[in-house]
Design a protein around this motif. Structure first.
Motif, PDB file in Angstrom:
ATOM      1  N   VAL A 141      26.676  -7.371  -3.271  1.00 52.36           N
ATOM      2  CA  VAL A 141      25.428  -8.134  -3.232  1.00 52.36           C
ATOM      3  C   VAL A 141      24.891  -8.165  -4.656  1.00 52.36           C
ATOM      4  O   VAL A 141      24.697  -7.108  -5.269  1.00 52.36           O
ATOM      5  N   PRO A 142      24.688  -9.339  -5.247  1.00 49.42           N
ATOM      6  CA  PRO A 142      24.187  -9.399  -6.625  1.00 49.42           C
ATOM      7  C   PRO A 142      22.950  -8.528  -6.824  1.00 49.42           C
ATOM      8  O   PRO A 142      22.065  -8.495  -5.958  1.00 49.42           O
ATOM      9  N   THR A 143      22.912  -7.827  -7.936  1.00 48.72           N
ATOM     10  CA  THR A 143      21.845  -6.853  -8.187  1.00 48.72           C
ATOM     11  C   THR A 143      20.467  -7.491  -8.114  1.00 48.72           C
ATOM     12  O   THR A 143      19.535  -6.915  -7.533  1.00 48.72           O
ATOM     13  N   GLY A 144      20.313  -8.679  -8.671  1.00 50.02           N
ATOM     14  CA  GLY A 144      19.016  -9.348  -8.639  1.00 50.02           C
ATOM     15  C   GLY A 144      18.577  -9.684  -7.224  1.00 50.02           C
ATOM     16  O   GLY A 144      17.404  -9.486  -6.857  1.00 50.02           O
ATOM     17  N   GLN A 145      19.513 -10.180  -6.415  1.00 50.27           N
ATOM     18  CA  GLN A 145      19.184 -10.508  -5.031  1.00 50.27           C
ATOM     19  C   GLN A 145      18.848  -9.250  -4.231  1.00 50.27           C
ATOM     20  O   GLN A 145      17.940  -9.249  -3.395  1.00 50.27           O
ATOM     21  N   TYR A 146      19.591  -8.180  -4.506  1.00 49.77           N
ATOM     22  CA  TYR A 146      19.321  -6.932  -3.781  1.00 49.77           C
ATOM     23  C   TYR A 146      17.949  -6.370  -4.175  1.00 49.77           C
ATOM     24  O   TYR A 146      17.211  -5.861  -3.323  1.00 49.77           O
ATOM     25  N   ALA A 147      17.601  -6.463  -5.451  1.00 46.94           N
ATOM     26  CA  ALA A 147      16.281  -6.008  -5.898  1.00 46.94           C
ATOM     27  C   ALA A 147      15.181  -6.809  -5.200  1.00 46.94           C
ATOM     28  O   ALA A 147      14.150  -6.250  -4.779  1.00 46.94           O
ATOM     29  N   LEU A 148      15.377  -8.108  -5.051  1.00 44.84           N
ATOM     30  CA  LEU A 148      14.407  -8.949  -4.346  1.00 44.84           C
ATOM     31  C   LEU A 148      14.297  -8.526  -2.888  1.00 44.84           C
ATOM     32  O   LEU A 148      13.194  -8.450  -2.327  1.00 44.84           O
ATOM     33  N   PHE A 149      15.437  -8.230  -2.267  1.00 43.18           N
ATOM     34  CA  PHE A 149      15.462  -7.766  -0.869  1.00 43.18           C
ATOM     35  C   PHE A 149      14.635  -6.488  -0.721  1.00 43.18           C
ATOM     36  O   PHE A 149      13.807  -6.363   0.204  1.00 43.18           O
ATOM     37  N   LEU A 150      14.825  -5.513  -1.615  1.00 44.84           N
ATOM     38  CA  LEU A 150      14.077  -4.259  -1.550  1.00 44.84           C
ATOM     39  C   LEU A 150      12.577  -4.494  -1.732  1.00 44.84           C
ATOM     40  O   LEU A 150      11.753  -3.897  -1.024  1.00 44.84           O
ATOM     41  N   PHE A 151      12.232  -5.342  -2.671  1.00 42.12           N
ATOM     42  CA  PHE A 151      10.814  -5.595  -2.951  1.00 42.12           C
ATOM     43  C   PHE A 151      10.126  -6.254  -1.759  1.00 42.12           C
ATOM     44  O   PHE A 151       9.029  -5.842  -1.349  1.00 42.12           O
ATOM     45  N   LEU A 152      10.767  -7.252  -1.161  1.00 38.04           N
ATOM     46  CA  LEU A 152      10.153  -7.963  -0.043  1.00 38.04           C
ATOM     47  C   LEU A 152      10.020  -7.075   1.192  1.00 38.04           C
ATOM     48  O   LEU A 152       8.970  -7.063   1.843  1.00 38.04           O
TER      49      LEU A 152
END
Length: 679
Positions: A141-152
Motif C-alpha cells: 500500500v503506497p506510504t502516502g495513501q496508508y498515511a491518509l488512511f491512518l489519519f482519516l
C-alpha cells in the motif's frame, strides 16, 4: 477512583490549592508537542516491534508517563540553568503530552501493520493457501495513501467518542480504571513527594535502557545469517530446539513479562507446551490419514488444525467477554436510567454533599464544554471523506460498504466504550473480526478478502482509538485538564501517528531479511495476527469445506473447553474464589499455537524475576518494576533503528553463531573450516 468517592477520602485538589489553573495555551505547548513526537516515535517503534513479533503488547502508559514527566522537567531545569525563562511544567501539560504519545501508540496498534494490512500481502496468503487468488493480494500500500488512511480513521475515532464524554464520565460516572490510575500517578508526580519517586524511576529506566541497548548491540555482531546468534540459543537441547523451544535472550520479552499479568505469561507457557510439545507432534503423525498434503502452507494440511484451533480459542473468549460486557453494561445502564441521572447540572444540584475534588472537576468540565454540533459535524464530514477515500485506496471496497459501516459504527462505539469504562476491557477486535467474517461471506467472490480486511481495519481502528481516547478524557477530568486540550492532544497524536508509523514500518522492511520478509513464518517479524485475520476472511469467503478431516471436531472441542474455562473464571470472580488468580488466559494459550513457543519462555522468566523481587522487597518492586521493564523494552526496541540504518547501507553482522549436535556433524564442519583460506 470513581467520582462518587466519599467525603472522607483524602482530597487531591486541596494539595494544589492556591495554584491557578493554566489556560489552554499553557496546557497545549510547543515544547510538549516536540517531546511528544520523540517519545511517540520511541514507543511506537517498540510497540510495533513487539506486536509484529508475538501479536500482543502490554500497556505502556506508565513508562510513557515517567519518561514524559522527566523529559519536560529536565528541559525546564536546563533552560533555567542557562538563564532562559521557562514556564513551570504542570500536570495539565503532562496530560496533553501523555495523550499525544498514547494516541500515536494506539494508532500504531490499531493501524493494521501488525495484522490486517500485512494480511493482504502474498507471503501471508501463501502461508494459508498454495494458490491464493491474485485479486485478494495487495503486496504494497503506497506510504502516502496508508498515511491518509491512518489519519482519516483516527479522526473518525476521535469525533465518534466526543458526544459520549459527558454521558460516560459525568452522567454515568464510569471508573475507566486505566485512566483513573494514570490520573493518580500524574497527580502524585506533581507533588514534592511524587517528584522524588519519579527521579528514582527514571534512574532505573536509564540504567536498564543502557544495559538492554548494549546487550542488543552485542548480540547483533553474531547474527550474520539465518537462525544465527543468541536469538536461537538451544538452552533445552537441540531436540526441543527443532520444536522452537529455545531462549532468545530478548530484553524486550523479559521486560514485557514484568508488565503483563502472571496469569497471561504462564498461560503462554502452558499454550506452548500443549501445542508444540503435545498436540502438533500428534497431528503430524496423522499425515496421510487425516490430511494428504505435505505442504506447510495450506489450510488443507497441519496448518489448518493449528490456525483454526487457535482462532477458535481467541474468538470464543472474545465473544464470551463481549456478551458478558454487553450484559453488565445493559444492567448498569438500566439502573442509571432508573435513577433519572440525566446530566451534570442536575447531579450537582441534587448532591449538596459533593466533595471538593468532584466539584472542582465538574467546574472545569462545565466551563470548557465542546459544543455538541462540533463532533457531530466532524463525524459526518470524516465519514463522507472516508467513504470516498478508502475505496480509492482499496479498490475492492465500495462506497456503500463504508457508508453502511459509518451508520452502525456509533452504536459499536457506545457499547465498546461503555464496556471499557466499566471493566477496562475493549472488545474492538471482536467487533472487527465479526465484521470481517460477515463482509467476506456476503461478497464471496475474488476480492472479498481485501474488501473485508479494509472494512475490518476501519472498525478496529475507530473502536480501539475511541475507547482509549475516553480513558484519556477521564484522566484529564481527574487532573482539572481542559477537555479541549485533551482533544487537541488526540488530534495531534493522530497526525504524528499517521506520519511516524508508516516510516517505522519502512525501517522494519529494510531490516527484514530478503529470504524472510515481513509476514512470512521464518521472518524476524512474522506478524502472527495477520494469519488470524486472513484465515477468518478465507473461512467467510470459502466456507468450511476447505478444512482437513476432524478439524471442525477439534474446533468444537476447543470451543467447549474455552467456554467452560471462561464460565469458571466468571463464577470464581463473582464469588471471590482464590482460584480466579490461577485460571489461565485463553487468548494467551492460543498465541503459541500461531507463533511458536520461544517468546513465552522469556516472558515467563520476566514473571519469575518479578515474583522473586516481590518476595525480597515488595515496596521496591511496586515502585520500580514498571521502570525496569520500560528500560529493558525501550533499549532493545531502540536498537532496531540503528540496525535498520546499517541494513539500508548494506552493513551486515560479521559473524554467524550456530549450534550443532556433537558427533560426526562437528567433524564435518571442522574439516570444512580447515579448508578455508585464512588471511
Amino acid at each position: 477512583m470513581d467520582s462518587t468517592d466519599a467525603d472522607s477520602s483524602p482530597s487531591v485538589e486541596q494539595g494544589f490549592e492556591g495554584q491557578t489553573n493554566p489556560g489552554f495555551w499553557r496546557q497545549v505547548t510547543l515544547r510538549s508537542m516536540a517531546i511528544a513526537a520523540v517519545l511517540a516515535t520511541i514507543f511506537s517503534l517498540v510497540t510495533l516491534r513487539i506486536y509484529m513479533t508475538i501479536g500482543v503488547v502490554g500497556a505502556l502508559n506508565m513508562p510513557a508517563n515517567v519518561l514524559g514527566y522527566f523529559s519536560v522537567k529536565s528541559l525546564v531545569a536546563m533552560l533555567r540553568r542557562y538563564g532562559i525563562a521557562a514556564a513551570p511544567f504542570t500536570r495539565q501539560e503532562n496530560i496533553f503530552l501523555q495523550t499525544c504519545v498514547m494516541t500515536c501508540v494506539n494508532v500504531a496498534i490499531s493501524g493494521g501493520l501488525p495484522n490486517y494490512i500485512i494480511a493482504m500481502n502474498s507471503h501471508v496468503a501463501k502461508s494459508l493457501s498454495n494458490h491464493p487468488d491474485e485479486q485478494d493480494i495487495i503486496d504494497h500500500v503506497p506510504t502516502g495513501q496508508y498515511a491518509l488512511f491512518l489519519f482519516l480513521t483516527g479522526l473518525v475515532a476521535v469525533t465518534s467518542m466526543l458526544p459520549l464524554m459527558q454521558v460516560m464520565i459525568v452522567d454515568y460516572r464510569l471508573p475507566f480504571p486505566t485512566g483513573s490510575v494514570v490520573a493518580h500517578l500524574i497527580n502524585s508526580f506533581h507533588t514534592p513527594q511524587g517528584a522524588y519517586v519519579a527521579k528514582m524511576q527514571v534512574a532505573a529506566i536509564l540504567k536498564t535502557f543502557l544495559g538492554s541497548f548494549s546487550w542488543s548491540m552485542f548480540q547483533w555482531f553474531y547474527s550474520g545469517g539465518e537462525h544465527c546468534g543468541f536469538q536461537s540459543f538451544p538452552m533445552f537441547g537441540l531436540g526441543l530446539y527443532k520444536r522452537r523451544f529455545f531462549f532468545d535472550f530478548s530484553p524486550s520479552f523479559v521486560g514485557l513479562g514484568m508488565i503483563v499479568p502472571h496469569v497471561v505469561n504462564f498461560g503462554l507457557l502452558f499454550g506452548a507446551i500443549t501445542s508444540w510439545g503435545i498436540l502438533f507432534p500428534f497431528l503430524e503423525s496423522k499425515r496421510g490419514q487425516w490430511y494428504h498434503t505435505d505442504s506447510t502452507s495450506s489450510l488443507n494440511g497441519a496448518d489448518g488444525y493449528k490456525i483454526f484451533i487457535g482462532i477458535t480459542m481467541i474468538i470464543t473468549e472474545g465473544l464470551f467477554n463481549f456478551i458478558k460486557l454487553l450484559s453488565v453494561s445493559s444492567i448498569d445502564y438500566y439502573k442509571k436510567r432508573q435513577e433519572n441521572d440525566s446530566g451534570k447540572i442536575k447531579y450537582m444540584l441534587t448532591s449538596p454533599s459533593l466533595n471538593y475534588d468532584d466539584r472542582k472537576r465538574l467546574e472545569v468540565l462545565v466551563g470548557n464544554q465542546i459544543p455538541l454540533f462540533v463532533p457531530v459535524v466532524g463525524y459526518i464530514g470524516c465519514a463522507i471523506i472516508c467513504s470516498v477515500a478508502i475505496p480509492w485506496i482499496f479498490h475492492h471496497v465500495t462506497f456503500y460498504h463504508m457508508a453502511l459501516l459509518f451508520v452502525i459504527l456509533p452504536i459499536f462505539t457506545f457499547c465498546n466504550t461503555y464496556g471499557t469504562g466499566l471493566t477496562d476491557w475493549s472488545v474492538a477486535q471482536t467487533y472487527a473480526r465479526f465484521l470481517l467474517f460477515i463482509i467476506a461471506a456476503l461478497i464471496a467472490k475474488p476480492g472479498a478478502i481485501i474488501a473485508s480486511l479494509a472494512v475490518c481495519g476501519v472498525a478496529v481502528a475507530a473502536l480501539n482509538v475511541s475507547s482509549q481516547a475516553m480513558q484519556d478524557l477521564k484522566t484529564g477530568y481527574m487532573t482539572l485538564t481542559n477537555p479541549r486540550a485533551v482533544v487537541a492532544g488526540h488530534i495531534y497524536g493522530v497526525l504524528i501517528g499517521s506520519i511516524i508509523n508508516p516510516c517505522i514500518f519502512l525501517a522494519f522492511e529494510a531490516n527484514a531479511k530478503n529470504s524472510a520478509p515481513i509476514g512470512s513464518k521464518d521472518s524476524e517479524y512474522p506478524c502472527p495476527s495477520a494469519s488470524i485475520y486472513r484465515a477468518i476472511g478465507l473461512l467467510g469467503k470459502r466456507g468450511l469445506d476447505q478444512l482437513p478431516d476432524h478439524c471442525i471436531t477439534f474446533c468444537l472441542f476447543t470451543f467447549l473447553i474455552t467456554l467452560a474455562v471462561e464460565t469458571l473464571r466468571l463464577v470464581s470472580q463473582k464469588n471471590d474464589w482464590k482460584l480466579q488468580n490461577f485460571i489461565p488466559c485463553i487468548t494467551a494459550i492460543a498465541l503459541p499455537y500461531l507463533t511458536g513457543p520461544y517468546y513465552s519462555i522469556d516472558m515467563t522468566l520476566g514473571s519469575v524475576l518479578l515474583i522473586i523481587w516481590d518476595k525480597m522487597n515488595r515496596k521496591s518492586a511496586e515502585l520500580l518494576s514498571s521502570a525496569v521493564a520500560a528500560g529493558l523494552i525501550c533499549g532493545d526496541g531502540i536498537w532496531a533503528l540503528p540496525s535498520s540504518i546499517l541494513s539500508i547501507f548494506n552493513v551486515h553482522p560479521p559473524v554467524c553463531m550456530k549450534f550443532l549436535a556433537s558427533g560426526q556433524q562437528v567433524h564435518i564442519v571442522d574439516s570444512f573450516v580447515n579448508t578455508l583460506e585464512t588471511h
